[in-house]
Scaffold this active site. Sequence first.
Site, PDB file in Angstrom:
ATOM      1  N   GLU A 238       0.820  -1.202   0.000  1.00 53.18           N
ATOM      2  CA  GLU A 238       0.000   0.000   0.000  1.00 53.18           C
ATOM      3  C   GLU A 238       0.859   1.259   0.000  1.00 53.18           C
ATOM      4  OE1 GLU A 238      -2.255  -2.993   2.702  1.00 53.18           O
ATOM      5  OE2 GLU A 238      -0.194  -2.608   2.030  1.00 53.18           O
TER       6      GLU A 238
ATOM      7  N   CYS B  74      -0.412   0.382   7.682  1.00 59.34           N
ATOM      8  CA  CYS B  74      -0.806   0.854   6.349  1.00 59.34           C
ATOM      9  C   CYS B  74      -2.120   1.626   6.409  1.00 59.34           C
ATOM     10  CB  CYS B  74      -0.944  -0.333   5.396  1.00 59.34           C
ATOM     11  SG  CYS B  74       0.623  -1.123   5.005  1.00 59.34           S
TER      12      CYS B  74
ATOM     13  N   ALA C 233      17.607 -44.427 -12.280  1.00 61.98           N
ATOM     14  CA  ALA C 233      17.766 -45.772 -12.818  1.00 61.98           C
ATOM     15  C   ALA C 233      18.345 -46.693 -11.754  1.00 61.98           C
ATOM     16  CB  ALA C 233      18.683 -45.736 -14.042  1.00 61.98           C
TER      17      ALA C 233
ATOM     18  N   SER D  63      20.408 -40.174 -12.479  1.00 66.43           N
ATOM     19  CA  SER D  63      19.134 -39.449 -12.519  1.00 66.43           C
ATOM     20  C   SER D  63      19.195 -38.167 -13.338  1.00 66.43           C
ATOM     21  CB  SER D  63      18.700 -39.104 -11.085  1.00 66.43           C
ATOM     22  OG  SER D  63      19.666 -38.283 -10.453  1.00 66.43           O
TER      23      SER D  63
ATOM     24  N   TRP E 144      19.867 -36.484 -16.971  1.00 65.92           N
ATOM     25  CA  TRP E 144      18.664 -35.719 -16.631  1.00 65.92           C
ATOM     26  C   TRP E 144      17.432 -36.491 -17.068  1.00 65.92           C
ATOM     27  CZ3 TRP E 144      19.358 -31.748 -13.540  1.00 65.92           C
ATOM     28  CH2 TRP E 144      20.587 -31.080 -13.548  1.00 65.92           C
TER      29      TRP E 144
END
Length: 332
Positions: free
Chosen positions: A54, A86, A163, A168, A170
């Site tokens: 604000e 505010c 695997a 892993s 990519w």
Amino acid sequence: MFIDDAYAHLSSLSRAGLGVSYPNPNVCAAIYSAEGALIADGFHNRTQSLDHAEVVALKKAGVAARGATMVVSLEPCAHTGTTPPCTQAIIDAGITKVIYAITDPNPIATGGAKLLTEAGITVDHQPSAPLEFMQRAWLTKQSLGRPLMIWKVAMTLDSKVAASDGTSQWISGPESRQDVQLLRAQSDAILIGTNTALVDNPHLVPRGHDARPVRIVCGEQVVPPTHNVFDDQARTITVKSKSIPELLKVLSDEGFNQVLVEAGPTLGSALMATGNIDELIIYQAPKLLGAGKEFVSHLGISTLADHIGLELISVAQFGSDAKSHYRIVKGR
């Protein structure tokens, strides 16, 4: 029509505030003339200033704020914290009407609408589901006492994250990995387990973004200080325990709004089994392994009636990968 357009504008501003507002909410505000023309706007960005949204908008508007309408995503605060309330700034600026989307659930800050009304300002609460979604991290923290926890997983079509030999990188394609950089930048912290730190040696600093989310490494294995997660590009917290309550206390004490979980099956499943994952984002690559590590491990579920239910939020395509975003709707 005016409020629909104003709220759509606030949604984009709220998105810009993700990852830069904590421990405060990603509030945004816009000021409009009597004719409905946008005068000024802003969002809370603690990397630039302590000013709430604000006040950011009011400073931009200057004298043009007098007699104008302010539209804000969250009820303006009514307390003095690191900054003055505010509500007083709005009153002093001469705003004549305030429209807000979400009532502030924080018992310390609430009451702004009442104070503005008492000051002679017209106050209108018009709920917005999109803005509530954009500020769900703050709302989660207020209701549960911990940050919104989003588990991000990259897996094959047969739910493998690695695997049989452990490789892993990519699984997902470059487009998905680029989208992950945005997820990281929109988060206050990124959580991994010690095994992920050791095997993948991730950096976790968002590429192409200025954001520097805090990196959290949880677990009992020793990660050498030479690993990427301990470089000087971002702050790193280590939680040398497998205790979920201990981890959650650290996250709560830090005041994070949103944490991206990039942990493997062990830590991710432990958080899921204890009801501490709120959303699941899966990048599914068009690959099959047949054997390897599943993305989720034991959840303590033995009968179908105890399943963890998911609600689909969105689906998108990134290259050849499919990104699915889910909300956890039934935890154990």
